[in-house]
Design a protein around this motif. Sequence first.
Motif, PDB file in Angstrom:
ATOM      1  N   UNK A 204       0.882  -1.288  -0.004  1.00 11.52           N
ATOM      2  CA  UNK A 204       0.049   0.112   0.089  1.00 11.52           C
ATOM      3  C   UNK A 204       0.728   1.418  -0.039  1.00 11.52           C
ATOM      4  N   UNK A 205       0.338   2.077  -0.757  1.00  4.70           N
ATOM      5  CA  UNK A 205       1.262   3.486  -0.677  1.00  4.70           C
ATOM      6  C   UNK A 205       0.734   4.174   0.732  1.00  4.70           C
ATOM      7  N   UNK A 206       1.830   4.968   1.215  1.00  2.66           N
ATOM      8  CA  UNK A 206       1.627   5.413   2.349  1.00  2.66           C
ATOM      9  C   UNK A 206       2.832   4.944   3.385  1.00  2.66           C
ATOM     10  N   UNK A 207       3.426   3.512   2.844  1.00  2.00           N
ATOM     11  CA  UNK A 207       4.129   2.880   3.817  1.00  2.00           C
ATOM     12  C   UNK A 207       5.660   2.865   3.214  1.00  2.00           C
ATOM     13  N   UNK A 208       5.866   3.681   2.266  1.00  2.00           N
ATOM     14  CA  UNK A 208       7.203   3.804   1.636  1.00  2.00           C
ATOM     15  C   UNK A 208       8.184   4.691   2.164  1.00  2.00           C
ATOM     16  N   UNK A 209       7.477   5.877   2.369  1.00  2.00           N
ATOM     17  CA  UNK A 209       8.019   7.110   3.061  1.00  2.00           C
ATOM     18  C   UNK A 209       8.380   7.057   4.407  1.00  2.00           C
ATOM     19  N   UNK A 210       9.216   8.196   4.666  1.00  2.00           N
ATOM     20  CA  UNK A 210       9.360   8.281   6.315  1.00  2.00           C
ATOM     21  C   UNK A 210       7.996   8.696   6.884  1.00  2.00           C
ATOM     22  N   UNK A 211       7.184   9.320   6.138  1.00  2.00           N
ATOM     23  CA  UNK A 211       5.742   9.700   6.285  1.00  2.00           C
ATOM     24  C   UNK A 211       5.123   9.930   5.083  1.00  2.00           C
ATOM     25  N   UNK A 212       3.527   9.817   5.204  1.00  2.00           N
ATOM     26  CA  UNK A 212       2.936   9.896   4.248  1.00  2.00           C
ATOM     27  C   UNK A 212       1.630  10.529   4.503  1.00  2.00           C
ATOM     28  N   UNK A 213       0.886  11.188   3.711  1.00  2.00           N
ATOM     29  CA  UNK A 213      -0.309  12.176   3.926  1.00  2.00           C
ATOM     30  C   UNK A 213      -1.514  11.610   2.990  1.00  2.00           C
ATOM     31  N   UNK A 214      -2.615  11.693   3.770  1.00  2.00           N
ATOM     32  CA  UNK A 214      -3.959  11.404   3.036  1.00  2.00           C
ATOM     33  C   UNK A 214      -4.686  12.455   3.255  1.00  2.00           C
ATOM     34  N   UNK A 215      -5.830  12.722   2.206  1.00  2.00           N
ATOM     35  CA  UNK A 215      -6.656  13.818   2.455  1.00  2.00           C
ATOM     36  C   UNK A 215      -8.135  13.259   2.448  1.00  2.00           C
ATOM     37  N   UNK A 216      -9.168  14.017   3.003  1.00  2.00           N
ATOM     38  CA  UNK A 216     -10.575  13.549   2.892  1.00  2.00           C
ATOM     39  C   UNK A 216     -11.499  14.587   2.625  1.00  2.00           C
ATOM     40  N   UNK A 217     -10.941  15.585   1.762  1.00  2.00           N
ATOM     41  CA  UNK A 217     -11.947  16.370   1.159  1.00  2.00           C
ATOM     42  C   UNK A 217     -13.115  15.838   0.465  1.00  2.00           C
ATOM     43  N   UNK A 218     -14.335  16.382   0.038  1.00  2.00           N
ATOM     44  CA  UNK A 218     -15.584  15.791  -0.406  1.00  2.00           C
ATOM     45  C   UNK A 218     -15.257  15.088  -1.712  1.00  2.00           C
ATOM     46  N   UNK A 219     -14.225  15.269  -2.573  1.00  2.00           N
ATOM     47  CA  UNK A 219     -14.089  14.642  -3.895  1.00  2.00           C
ATOM     48  C   UNK A 219     -13.243  13.675  -3.795  1.00  2.00           C
ATOM     49  N   UNK A 220     -12.650  13.257  -2.324  1.00  2.00           N
ATOM     50  CA  UNK A 220     -11.493  12.218  -2.336  1.00  2.00           C
ATOM     51  C   UNK A 220     -12.320  10.935  -2.437  1.00  2.00           C
ATOM     52  N   UNK A 221     -11.708   9.903  -2.400  1.00  2.00           N
ATOM     53  CA  UNK A 221     -12.057   8.387  -2.417  1.00  2.00           C
ATOM     54  C   UNK A 221     -12.900   8.467  -1.040  1.00  2.00           C
ATOM     55  N   UNK A 222     -12.720   8.643   0.179  1.00  2.00           N
ATOM     56  CA  UNK A 222     -13.397   8.738   1.372  1.00  2.00           C
ATOM     57  C   UNK A 222     -13.276  10.122   1.778  1.00  2.00           C
ATOM     58  N   UNK A 223     -14.416  10.777   2.589  1.00  2.00           N
ATOM     59  CA  UNK A 223     -14.434  12.144   3.035  1.00  2.00           C
ATOM     60  C   UNK A 223     -14.845  11.956   4.486  1.00  2.00           C
ATOM     61  N   UNK A 224     -14.030  13.184   5.152  1.00  2.00           N
ATOM     62  CA  UNK A 224     -14.604  13.588   6.394  1.00  2.00           C
ATOM     63  C   UNK A 224     -15.272  15.042   6.324  1.00  2.00           C
ATOM     64  N   UNK A 225     -15.551  15.442   5.082  1.00  2.00           N
ATOM     65  CA  UNK A 225     -15.895  16.811   4.926  1.00  2.00           C
ATOM     66  C   UNK A 225     -14.668  17.718   4.627  1.00  2.00           C
ATOM     67  N   UNK A 226     -13.887  17.768   5.672  1.00  2.00           N
ATOM     68  CA  UNK A 226     -12.511  18.348   5.721  1.00  2.00           C
ATOM     69  C   UNK A 226     -11.803  17.622   6.352  1.00  2.00           C
ATOM     70  N   UNK A 227     -10.614  17.231   6.204  1.00  2.00           N
ATOM     71  CA  UNK A 227      -9.614  16.178   7.058  1.00  2.00           C
ATOM     72  C   UNK A 227      -8.573  15.914   6.470  1.00  2.00           C
ATOM     73  N   UNK A 228      -7.527  15.350   7.009  1.00  2.00           N
ATOM     74  CA  UNK A 228      -6.293  14.593   6.477  1.00  2.00           C
ATOM     75  C   UNK A 228      -5.789  13.877   7.660  1.00  2.00           C
TER      76      UNK A 228
END
Length: 399
Positions: free
Chosen positions: A182-206
């Motif tokens: 899975x991506x997110x496991x390669x770097x020292x850290x990785x960031x995901x986002x949850x804006x409403x157009x993303x695959x999953x949302x929290x309204x706003x969030x990351x």
Amino acid sequence: MNIPLCLPSIGDSEIEEVTRVLRSNQLSLGPVLTRFEEQFASYIGTKYAVAASSGTAALHMGVRAMGLGQGNEVLTTSFSFVASANCLLFETVRPRFIDIDRDTLNLDTDLLRDFLSRKCRRNRRGELIDVEAGLIVKGILPVHVFGLPAEMDVITELAEEYDLWVLEDACEAIGAEYKGRRVGTFGDAAVFAFYPNKQMTTGEGGMIVTDDPDLAAQCRSLRNQGRDADGRWLKHTTLGYNYRLSELHCALGCAQLSRIDTLLDARNRVAREYMNLLGGRDFLRLPYSDSDSTRSWFVFVIQVAADSGAQCRDNIRIHLEKAGIASQAYFPAIHRQPYFAQAVPHLPGELPATEQASDSCIALPFFPALASSDIQRVVETVLDACDAQGLSARLISVH
Ligand SMILES: *Cc1c(COP(=O)(O)O)cnc(C)c1O
């Protein structure tokens, strides 16, 4: 009926989980935050996950926690959403844009390697210097653009060789896999986002994920006004922010994450239908795929002929708009944005593949509930528009 570009998928479980928080009276820094973080880390496969108020906030925390600042440079892509480069400017780190691969639209790792070996040198203190800019190269910030993993084996190998940080911008790529991981496991850290157009949302969030306990602890502190882990409310150890994600947002996130496979499957279905209907035409370039990667479908982006700038693409978008079909010119190159042209000037043609992609990309309506009949209508309208531009007759190559 108009067809929108994107639509979130919100069901009864989302409404129930959010309502439960509302009735609990604990609206921030409660058990749902902890649950969301634990479930997210477990889904991605990292030890820690720290939720934030947006993907941009999470990226900013990553840059801060890695200790990057003035005089530093990070290698990244200009073919992305502005936030992936803004997070560097926030800390006066200079983004050094490396051109993209014309097929994958991700960082061209040959150019990356070339830059490191030919344009950089170690100084007496052992720091890696970008000789032309006189800045210390500190890291690589790859973006898994449109949900397709960047070439992470080469990127991590170069990072190791040159002793660089890797911060993955995985905001568009939840669930995507590179060589079975899975991506997110390669770097020292990785960031995901949850804006409403993303695959999953929290309204706003990351969310920022990492295996590094110190990095995670620093992010928790930065998120919460620089407070210590001991949680004493009015003790602030460092300069921090309010990048917290409320219990309401986290509840929405838990509900969405528990359905993530279904959400991604639905997007796969829409992508498959588009591919079947649009495939086999020389004048359109469809999203890239190969056996190394499993894309997590974020948007459906096609490319049209671009040998005369963006005119053809823009005309096709006008045609779609007149038919009530939303589209977007994802992505305009970051280095061409007005304020970026000031902050980090580039000459036209300096990043040719990035500029060509920016001039030729069209994002089509794409969301889980998009009906097959609507997909058909979008495709017919796109093909009509291409006809009107004389594309199908001329068979212009987009290479
Ligand atoms: C969505 C996105 C972000 C973060 O966006 P927020 O709106 O701040 O959550 C960052 N980088 C990329 C590439 C994105 O697509």
